[in-house]
Design an enzyme around this catalytic site. Structure first.
Site, PDB file in Angstrom:
ATOM      1  N   HIS A 173      30.409 -18.905  -7.489  1.00  0.00           N
ATOM      2  CA  HIS A 173      31.327 -19.985  -7.114  1.00  0.00           C
ATOM      3  C   HIS A 173      30.480 -21.231  -6.802  1.00  0.00           C
ATOM      4  CE1 HIS A 173      34.154 -22.153  -4.467  1.00  0.00           C
ATOM      5  NE2 HIS A 173      35.117 -21.395  -4.940  1.00  0.00           N
ATOM      6  N   ASP A 225      27.467 -13.515  -0.875  1.00  0.00           N
ATOM      7  CA  ASP A 225      28.758 -14.196  -0.782  1.00  0.00           C
ATOM      8  C   ASP A 225      29.829 -13.116  -0.895  1.00  0.00           C
ATOM      9  OD1 ASP A 225      31.163 -15.435  -1.266  1.00  0.00           O
ATOM     10  OD2 ASP A 225      30.399 -16.812  -2.803  1.00  0.00           O
ATOM     11  N   GLN A 265      35.171 -12.659  -1.641  1.00  0.00           N
ATOM     12  CA  GLN A 265      36.217 -11.901  -2.347  1.00  0.00           C
ATOM     13  C   GLN A 265      36.252 -10.437  -1.931  1.00  0.00           C
ATOM     14  OE1 GLN A 265      38.635 -12.937  -4.255  1.00  0.00           O
ATOM     15  NE2 GLN A 265      38.001 -15.066  -4.410  1.00  0.00           N
ATOM     16  N   LYS A 298      40.934 -15.515   3.072  1.00  0.00           N
ATOM     17  CA  LYS A 298      41.064 -14.604   1.930  1.00  0.00           C
ATOM     18  C   LYS A 298      41.249 -13.170   2.395  1.00  0.00           C
ATOM     19  CE  LYS A 298      38.166 -17.586  -0.872  1.00  0.00           C
ATOM     20  NZ  LYS A 298      38.886 -18.089  -2.042  1.00  0.00           N
ATOM     21  N   CYS A 340      36.327 -23.084  -9.913  1.00  0.00           N
ATOM     22  CA  CYS A 340      35.085 -23.474  -9.227  1.00  0.00           C
ATOM     23  C   CYS A 340      33.878 -22.713  -9.756  1.00  0.00           C
ATOM     24  CB  CYS A 340      35.187 -23.306  -7.707  1.00  0.00           C
ATOM     25  SG  CYS A 340      36.446 -24.307  -6.954  1.00  0.00           S
TER      26      CYS A 340
HETATM   27  N1  PMP Z   1      32.760 -17.777  -2.950  1.00  0.00           N
HETATM   28  C1  PMP Z   1      33.718 -17.098  -3.594  1.00  0.00           C
HETATM   29  C2  PMP Z   1      33.356 -15.895  -4.409  1.00  0.00           C
HETATM   30  C3  PMP Z   1      35.037 -17.532  -3.461  1.00  0.00           C
HETATM   31  O1  PMP Z   1      36.014 -16.863  -4.107  1.00  0.00           O
HETATM   32  C4  PMP Z   1      35.346 -18.662  -2.672  1.00  0.00           C
HETATM   33  C5  PMP Z   1      36.763 -19.168  -2.539  1.00  0.00           C
HETATM   34  N2  PMP Z   1      37.422 -19.334  -3.789  1.00  0.00           N
HETATM   35  C6  PMP Z   1      34.306 -19.306  -2.018  1.00  0.00           C
HETATM   36  C7  PMP Z   1      33.025 -18.829  -2.181  1.00  0.00           C
HETATM   37  C8  PMP Z   1      34.535 -20.500  -1.153  1.00  0.00           C
HETATM   38  O2  PMP Z   1      35.268 -20.146  -0.016  1.00  0.00           O
HETATM   39  P1  PMP Z   1      35.836 -21.274   0.968  1.00  0.00           P
HETATM   40  O3  PMP Z   1      36.493 -22.301   0.091  1.00  0.00           O
HETATM   41  O4  PMP Z   1      36.810 -20.545   1.827  1.00  0.00           O
HETATM   42  O5  PMP Z   1      34.677 -21.828   1.719  1.00  0.00           O
END
Ligand code: PMP
Length: 408
Positions: A125, A202, A205, A228, A366
């Site tokens: 991401h 990270d 998910q 999430k 993203c």
């Molecule tokens: N990493 C992953 C794998 C994600 O799915 C997301 C959210 N789509 C993020 C990072 C970023 O999370 P946040 O926008 O809550 O900071």
């Protein structure tokens, strides 16, 4: 616990009853972006503002003492939930993005020297890519990227070749938010350890859908977001090993993070407070604890089993649609199905699905470098939570058949 079944658990989510302006029940298949919130979490937020609403750690009146105790109790819930050794290893942040930036701007800022390597994967991401790209540019370090195979799994021979002792930090996602790939992080962390490489995971998910045990994983850092995992927005967690957090400089400076301040110099507080400058999102942190309670009531093993059942059903059902191309076919996947339908643009497809009452995400999710490496403008992504049903996925299929009729 009062929750006896998945049906009981589903009834705890008021937003699952939302209708659109056509009186369609909105079928929510955008859980990888954010999950709905159960009543327990909503009540926790309301309760804080109705009954405490005090600032924490500084007051000596009843409301402040109660709020502080709830906030610190939530930290203990997180500690137990991810099996951290100590409470002080749990730092409240505003989310995954803030957690990665914190580590990049403190720990990594100190560790990285010109010519060092930072290793990520093409699945990342943007929030686990940009902080490292910026740091590499500041430090004259090299950002290296592990590729994936045709089915969307990490290319393990490449990973083994790239993971040398020149790599100071490996920043890797547990689960790809675009393709659903579940990476074998436990084995990879072991390989990194043997090279003296620090590892940040990270887990945006995975926490709340799959069991996470930071001691068993032996990662140095792990980041995730409350929103999430059925919790509120504005709150997330950075887990870090105690000895690393003690040695790391603070990121932001201000109230709450000090032991003593003089105009000439300041002595910082110990972790976790050293990293929680200013008034934190108190209600959200407490409600994250309620989300963990809720997950405990449903049972993480039931959540996981339901996710896998929905994934299997959805994968089979969508494969029946002529011209539908699944994007990402890893052997181990979370309940995320990314796809293209003939040459219909993902945004057009998502628009038709929305008209049919089905909420999905369309675009690059993203992960622009990933989409570029796949040669795609983006995908449509249906992401399930345990509270989705087979009927939800049937509706998705109906919507796709309708779109096909409209566009061809
Ligand atoms: N990493 C992953 C794998 C994600 O799915 C997301 C959210 N789509 C993020 C990072 C970023 O999370 P946040 O926008 O809550 O900071």
């Amino acid at each position: 616990s009062e929750i006896q079944s998945i049906v009981d658990a589903r009834s705890q989510f008021p937003n699952l009853n939302r209708q659109d302006h056509r009186d369609n029940r909105i079928i929510y298949l955008d859980n990888a972006a954010t999950t709905h919130k159960p009543q327990l979490v909503i009540d926790s937020l309301v309760n804080h503002f109705s009954n405490q609403n005090a600032n924490i750690h500084r007051g000596i009146h009843t409301l402040a003492i109660e709020a502080t105790s709830h906030y610190e109790e939530s930290r203990r819930k997180v500690q137990q939930f991810i099996n951290a050794r100590e409470e002080s290893e749990v730092i409240f942040t505003s989310g995954t993005t803030a957690g990665v930036n914190l580590v990049a701007q403190t720990f990594a800022q100190q560790q990285i020297r010109p010519g060092d390597e930072i290793l990520i994967s093409i699945l990342e991401h943007h929030s686990n890519l940009l902080p490292w790209q910026q740091l590499a540019a500041q430090k004259g370090a090299k950002l290296k990227v592990i590729p994936i195979t045709a089915c969307g799994e990490l290319d393990m021979p490449s990973l083994e070749r790239m993971l040398t002792s020149r790599v100071k930090i490996l920043a890797l996602t547990h689960i790809s938010n675009s393709l659903g790939t579940i990476n074998p992080i436990r084995d990879i962390i072991k390989m990194a350890r043997s090279q003296g490489t620090y590892v940040l995971i990270d887990a945006a998910q995975s926490v709340g859908s799959y069991p996470i045990d930071v001691q068993d994983l032996d990662c140095d850092f792990l980041v995730f977001s409350g929103h999430k995992m059925y919790g509120p927005t504005g709150i997330g967690v950075l887990y870090g090993k105690a000895e690393l957090l003690q040695a790391m400089p603070p990121w932001q400076f201000g109230g709450e993070m000090i032991r003593s301040v003089q105009i000439e110099k300041t002595v910082f507080a110990a972790p976790p407070h050293k990293f929680e400058a200013g008034t934190p999102p108190i209600a959200q942190a407490i409600a994250l604890g309620a989300a963990i309670d809720f997950i405990g009531q449903v049972g993480l093993e039931h959540i996981q089993a339901q996710n896998q059942a929905l994934l299997a059903y959805g994968t089979e059902l969508l494969a029946e649609i002529p011209g539908l191309q699944l994007v990402g076919k890893a052997r181990h996947k979370s309940a995320i199905i990314s796809f293209m339908l003939e040459d219909i643009h993902p945004h057009d497809l998502a628009t038709i699905l929305n008209q049919a009452g089905v909420a999905v995400r369309a675009g690059h999710h993203c992960t622009q470098p990933l989409m570029e490496s796949l040669g795609l403008p983006g995908t449509v992504r249906a992401s399930m939570a345990f509270y989705n049903t087979y009927e939800d996925i049937d509706q998705l299929k109906q919507g796709l058949l309708l779109a096909k009729k409209i566009f061809t």
